[in-house]
Structure formats: C-alpha cells, structure tokens
Design an enzyme around this catalytic site. Structure first.
Site, PDB file in Angstrom:
ATOM      1  N   HIS A 128       0.829  -1.206   0.000  1.00 44.81           N
ATOM      2  CA  HIS A 128       0.000   0.000   0.000  1.00 44.81           C
ATOM      3  C   HIS A 128       0.862   1.254   0.000  1.00 44.81           C
ATOM      4  O   HIS A 128       0.467   2.283  -0.537  1.00 44.81           O
ATOM      5  CB  HIS A 128      -0.957  -0.020   1.191  1.00 44.81           C
ATOM      6  CG  HIS A 128      -2.134  -0.884   0.949  1.00 44.81           C
ATOM      7  ND1 HIS A 128      -2.235  -2.152   1.438  1.00 44.81           N
ATOM      8  CD2 HIS A 128      -3.261  -0.677   0.211  1.00 44.81           C
ATOM      9  CE1 HIS A 128      -3.379  -2.687   1.029  1.00 44.81           C
ATOM     10  NE2 HIS A 128      -4.021  -1.814   0.300  1.00 44.81           N
ATOM     11  N   GLU A 143     -11.823  -9.500  -4.422  1.00 45.31           N
ATOM     12  CA  GLU A 143     -10.366  -9.551  -4.236  1.00 45.31           C
ATOM     13  C   GLU A 143      -9.930 -10.794  -3.452  1.00 45.31           C
ATOM     14  O   GLU A 143      -8.777 -10.944  -3.092  1.00 45.31           O
ATOM     15  CB  GLU A 143      -9.852  -8.270  -3.578  1.00 45.31           C
ATOM     16  CG  GLU A 143     -10.618  -7.810  -2.362  1.00 45.31           C
ATOM     17  CD  GLU A 143     -10.142  -6.456  -1.831  1.00 45.31           C
ATOM     18  OE1 GLU A 143      -9.120  -5.934  -2.290  1.00 45.31           O
ATOM     19  OE2 GLU A 143     -10.818  -5.933  -0.938  1.00 45.31           O
ATOM     20  N   ASP A 174      -5.038  -7.554  -4.267  1.00 46.86           N
ATOM     21  CA  ASP A 174      -5.242  -8.639  -3.307  1.00 46.86           C
ATOM     22  C   ASP A 174      -5.605  -9.942  -3.990  1.00 46.86           C
ATOM     23  O   ASP A 174      -5.233 -11.006  -3.515  1.00 46.86           O
ATOM     24  CB  ASP A 174      -6.332  -8.246  -2.295  1.00 46.86           C
ATOM     25  CG  ASP A 174      -5.762  -7.345  -1.225  1.00 46.86           C
ATOM     26  OD1 ASP A 174      -4.702  -7.684  -0.674  1.00 46.86           O
ATOM     27  OD2 ASP A 174      -6.351  -6.285  -0.973  1.00 46.86           O
ATOM     28  N   CYS A 179     -10.030  -2.029 -10.124  1.00 44.81           N
ATOM     29  CA  CYS A 179      -9.306  -0.888  -9.546  1.00 44.81           C
ATOM     30  C   CYS A 179      -7.937  -1.279  -8.990  1.00 44.81           C
ATOM     31  O   CYS A 179      -7.296  -0.479  -8.322  1.00 44.81           O
ATOM     32  CB  CYS A 179     -10.152  -0.218  -8.469  1.00 44.81           C
ATOM     33  SG  CYS A 179     -10.608  -1.327  -7.127  1.00 44.81           S
TER      34      CYS A 179
HETATM   35  C1  PEP Z   1      -6.855  -4.209  -4.560  1.00 43.40           C
HETATM   36  O1  PEP Z   1      -6.687  -5.085  -3.703  1.00 43.40           O
HETATM   37  O2  PEP Z   1      -6.645  -4.396  -5.787  1.00 43.40           O
HETATM   38  C2  PEP Z   1      -7.295  -2.864  -4.164  1.00 43.40           C
HETATM   39  C3  PEP Z   1      -7.598  -1.946  -5.043  1.00 43.40           C
HETATM   40  O3  PEP Z   1      -7.338  -2.602  -2.841  1.00 43.40           O
HETATM   41  P1  PEP Z   1      -6.052  -2.260  -1.954  1.00 43.40           P
HETATM   42  O4  PEP Z   1      -4.862  -2.119  -2.883  1.00 43.40           O
HETATM   43  O5  PEP Z   1      -6.360  -1.007  -1.225  1.00 43.40           O
HETATM   44  O6  PEP Z   1      -5.929  -3.442  -1.073  1.00 43.40           O
HETATM   45 MG    MG Z   2      -7.435  -4.784  -1.732  1.00 49.39          MG
END
Ligand code: PEP
Ligand code: MG
Length: 589
Positions: free
Chosen positions: A200, A442, A466, A513
């Site tokens: 992250h 995810e 994820d 996303c």
């Molecule tokens: C993902 O897991 O692709 C996502 C967009 O969420 P994060 O990266 O915040 O876990």
């Molecule tokens: Mg995620």
C-alpha cells in the site's frame, strides 16, 4: 550499486514511482529502528574508520558543548556528570575493539560499533555492581550520539520536523501513514532500503506522484542528511553527489518526459473510446481529499475507488461521523459532474491504523482486515455507513465493501447498512434512500461465488492487488517473493473472466481498480475481458486513455480469448506486449 564520475556514486533499486528529482537527502529513522547492517569491501575500510573518528570528534564536541551550557546555567558540579560520557568517547579499549572487529568482520562501522557497545553494556550490567550499572546509561547516551553522527541523523528524527518541499527522504522503510505525512510535507522524492511495488505504501506513493525507489540496500548508512542527491524514479537510480554532466543529462530527460505529458494534455477532455467505438469508463483511485483536483486535471470520469482508511491514519482518535460526513461530501461535490465510489475502511494487513487499535496479528493479510474488522466493530462501522448515507444526498456516491469473501459477510454488512438507514430515519436526518452498493472482488472465494454475490449487489470492482496475493499465495509486501506476484498468471486471468461473465449475466456493471489497470501493457487484455470500467492512479489517466483510444475492441477480444486458454503467464504477457507495441509503442518507453 555502481560508482559514477569523480565523487559521484550511483545506487540502484526497484523503481516505484516515476519522476526525476534533485535535492538534499533527509535520513528518516523510526526511533525503534535497528542499526543497518551490510558487508563492506576491503577498500572501504579507511572510509569507515574515518566515519568513526569523525563521529567521535563530533560527539566529544557535542558533550563539551552541553557541559558548558549546564555549567553556566546550574554550576560546574552538575556539569561534571558529563565527564563519564567523555570517558566513554575516549575509552581506548572500546575504540580498539571497534577497529579490530571492523577489520576482522568487514561490516559497516555503525553496526560494528553498536554490537561492541551492546556487549560492553551487557558485561557491565551482569557484574551487578550499582556503580557500573550507572555507567551503562552513560554508554547508552554516547552510543545514541555516535550513531546519530555516523548515520547523519542530526537533530531531525521525525517526518513532522522536515521542512516543506525541500528534501528527498531516505528511510529503511516507510509505512502508508508515513507516506501521507510525506505528502503533506511536499517532499521531492523517497528512497528506501526495503519495500515492494505492490505494498500500500508503494500504491499511495504512486498515487501521490512522489518519485520513489525501494530496495536500495544499505542506502541509509551510505548517504547522510544534507547530502546532494538526484533520484530517477523511472529507472530506479539514486545518484549521490551528481556531477554537472549528470545533472545536465537528467535535466534533458526530465524535459523530454514533460513534453510527452504535455502532448497527452490535449486528450484530457476526450473520452476513453476505442477506435471502433467502445467506451470504457476511466476513473481514478484516490486516498486523500487533496487528490480530487488531480482527478479533473487528468481527465478522469470520476473516482472509481476512494480508499477511506487514509482518513484514519496519523491520529490517535478516529474521525467522528460528522468529520467523515464533511469529508465524503466534499470529495463528492468536488468530483461533480462525475461520481465517487467510497470504499469502507480497509484497515489491517499492511495498513496499521493505530487509532483502531488492531491487535498485532501473526498473519495480518489473512487476519482481521477490512470488512472483517468492521463487522467485528459494528458501532465503528455504522458511523462510517451513516456518514456515507448522509453525504450521498444530492451527490453521486456509491458504496463499496472491501474484502468480501462470501454471501454471509455481504448480508451482515448490508444488515448494518439497513440498521443505519433506520436510525437516520428515526432521527429525522436526511440520507440517500437508494444508495448503490457494490463489493470488491479480491478474495478467490468471492470470485468463485460471483454468480451468487451478483444477485445481491449493484456492481463489482475487482481488486487485483489482493486477488493476486490470495490466488497465488504470495504476500504482496514481501519483496523476496515479488517475482511470484504475477499479474498475468493464467489463474488470475481466468478468475477475472469468470467474474465479468457473472456480473454481465446478472446485468450489473463491473470495474477493476487494482494496479494492473495502470499497467499499460495489459490494457488490451483488460478491455478484451469485457470490464466496464478501469480505475487507476490519477497521474496515469492520460496514458491509459491514449492507449484505449489507440486500440480496437475486436483485437482485444481475440487477445482475451487466447489468454484465457494460455498455459503460461509469459505467453499471455507476450501477446499483450505485441499488441501494445503495435498500437502505442511511444507510451511504453
Ligand atoms: C486491490 O486489492 O486491488 C485494491 C484496489 O485494494 P487495496 O490495494 O487497497 O488493497
Ligand atoms: Mg485490496
């Protein structure tokens, strides 16, 4: 690591966020951080010895200065306490042992010094004599001063104290919370010793457009606060004491990159429509209210993912319902005429939100993260749901639950949403009665039961960051196994295809996303798989838009069909690359 021209030195790591910056280094250490350790070459020995001697001189001068100040303020008697500290700095046995160990072990001097001092302290402590125990505290004090001088920490320890806009921050590691602070300090760039592209921290750094490099081994002890450095986030190079020619070369490179970005400016107000007329919505991922400006600047069609957990970082008390309401409303108002997908808090995993006091877990990615945390803390969760429901009045907000693993979790979350609506109704507080609700896909169990889940939601958003982690069983923050974190793994591509089919069979829309939406090599594949929306970091919008406009859907669909049948990740990537190169090679450079 390689040397460059005279006085210039280049270090290499993993490029994390693009961009070039030039400025002074700021070494940031967490107070509890371990002293770095690394092997040194024999020819580096004199340099290490000199660092040690200089630190002794500086520490001595520092202690004498303190002594003088105390003597004039409260008297010579109290100042004499510091005699013991001076004795430590001058202690020949200690100094000799450091030098001998240095020669014998060929490790960096900070580490050697730290180890020798630790042994010393342990011995004195174990003797059990109260007088000698007192000396341990003196030695500890000297140890901290010496390390600070050797590591170039000076008096700036916390990111809070960094002056705005002037530094390139160098750290062993950075957390997502640190990163948010860095943004508020408008730092020029970042480099760390450890960290992975999929963490992250990396995602938020890219989203905030801070040129960065991770994984430069030993950088914290090779560069000192105040040193001049140049950081190339495209290639992952950090240049210490850059020569004039190097600065010149990078100046030209930065101009070229700017020229490409300027050319992309012209498509800002156009839509992401393929050459044969298919429109794929291109929206932006954000984590901070301040980023909304970039959503418009880069020509996104709204916010596809608002990661609300960033509102909860760097504070001791979580934001109230009212504060959340104001924040969500502002984001939605500023995103108009487009909409915002607000994701409920995804705390846990590699995003430790101190104010929520998550227990330390053995295996945080598989632990009490995201919706699991919220369902275990219904009052906390309902505050956020209420704030979103209220903010959605007269704005275009949709709600997204993270990390749903099956229908039971979805129903429990929806039950709390219903409860929140009933409460607001009873309290006479206006709220959105017809809020669209979606889930992140995810977790593989959600992907595999997408048909069932699609019956009870308005949309899906695939979180590949994820989904890759959980499908391939590869920790997204562990750089040792980063090579296994494979965005074109056939299992992932098949899961995406299944989920898209499940959504469309039920007539709901589906976006993606995760970071692979920003990987321009994979745009043809994602289009061909039939996604309705891609949501990416704001700065990448123009490039992805240009790629979409260069493609035609027929080719993309054939590519997706072939990829779903492919046996290896390399074969899929190769197919994607050949189409990407054919249609927009200039964007891949
Ligand atoms: C993902 O897991 O692709 C996502 C967009 O969420 P994060 O990266 O915040 O876990
Ligand atoms: Mg995620």
């Amino acid at each position: 690591m390689q040397s460059g021209g005279v006085g210039e030195y280049s270090f290499h790591g993993i490029p994390i966020a693009e961009g070039i910056c030039h400025g002074k280094a700021f070494i940031y250490r967490h107070e509890d951080e371990q002293t770095p350790i690394r092997q040194i070459a024999l020819e580096d020995l004199p340099q290490e010895i000199e660092k040690f001697e200089m630190a002794r001189i500086a520490t001595r001068a520092e202690i004498l200065g303190i002594q003088r100040k105390i003597a004039s303020a409260i008297g010579a008697k109290d100042a004499s306490i510091f005699e013991a500290h001076l004795l430590v700095v001058e202690d020949h046995t200690l100094v000799d042992e450091v030098l001998k160990t240095l020669e014998r072990e060929l490790k960096n001097v900070e580490h050697v010094f730290d180890r020798v001092v630790e042994r010393y302290c342990r011995t004195l402590h174990d003797i059990g004599d109260p007088f000698l125990r007192e000396r341990v505290a003196d030695i500890e004090d000297v140890r901290r001063r010496m390390l600070r001088h050797m590591l170039g920490k000076f008096h700036l320890h916390k990111l809070d104290e960094i002056s705005k806009g002037s530094y390139i921050v160098i750290a062993h590691s950075l957390s997502p919370a640190d990163t948010v602070l860095l943004y508020t300090k408008a730092v020029l760039g970042c480099a760390t010793e450890v960290g992975s592209r999929n963490s992250h921290t990396a995602i938020i750094i890219r989203s905030l457009n801070i040129p960065s490099i991770f994984g430069i081994i030993g950088i914290c002890s090779r560069v000192r606060t105040g040193d001049e450095i140049l950081l190339d986030g495209y290639r992952g190079s950090l240049i210490h004491n850059p020569a004039v020619e190097t600065l010149d070369h990078y100046g030209k490179l930065a101009n070229q990159k700017e020229a490409v970005e300027e050319r992309l400016e012209s498509i800002r107000n156009t839509l992401s429509i393929t050459r044969d007329g298919f429109h794929i919505i291109l929206s932006a991922n954000i984590g901070l209210l301040a980023e909304v400006e970039d959503v418009h600047k880069n020509g996104a069609e709204g916010v596809g993912l608002y990661r609300t957990e960033f509102l909860f970082l760097n504070r001791s008390i979580p934001p109230s319902e009212e504060e959340q309401y104001q924040n969500y409303r502002l984001v939605a108002q500023r995103t108009k005429p487009y909409g915002v997908i607000i994701r409920t808090v995804d705390a846990g995993g590699d995003k430790t939100v101190e104010s929520l006091h998550p227990e330390k877990e053995q295996n945080p990615s598989l632990g009490c993260r995201a919706i699991r945390f919220c369902l275990q803390h219904p009052n906390f969760f309902k505050k956020q749901l209420r704030a979103i429901l209220r903010a959605a009045v007269e704005t275009n907000i949709r709600l997204l639950y993270p990390m749903i693993s099956g229908i039971t979790e979805l129903r429990r979350a929806n039950a709390l949403l219903k409860e929140s609506q009933t409460e607001l109704q009873e309290e006479g507080i206006p709220f959105q009665q017809n809020l669209e609700v979606g889930i992140m896909i995810e977790v593989p169990s959600a992907a595999l039961t997408a048909h069932t889940l699609a019956e009870e939601v308005d949309f899906f958003s695939i979180g590949t960051n994820d989904l890759i982690q959980y499908t391939v069983a590869v920790d997204r923050v562990n750089e040792q196994i980063a090579h296994l974190y494979d965005p074109t793994h056939p299992a992932l591509i098949r899961l995406i295809q299944m989920v898209v089919e499940a959504a469309h069979a039920r007539g709901i829309w589906i976006g993606l996303c995760g970071e692979i939406a920003s990987d321009i090599r994979l745009t043809p594949l994602l289009l061909g798989l039939g996604l309705d929306e891609l949501s990416v970091g704001t700065s990448l919008i123009p490039r992805i838009k240009k790629a979409v406009q260069s493609l035609d859907m027929g080719t993309c669909i054939s590519l997706a069909k072939a990829s779903v049948q492919a046996h290896s990740s390399a074969a899929i990537l190769e197919k994607c690359l050949s189409i990407a190169k054919f249609h927009y090679s200039e964007l891949l450079a």
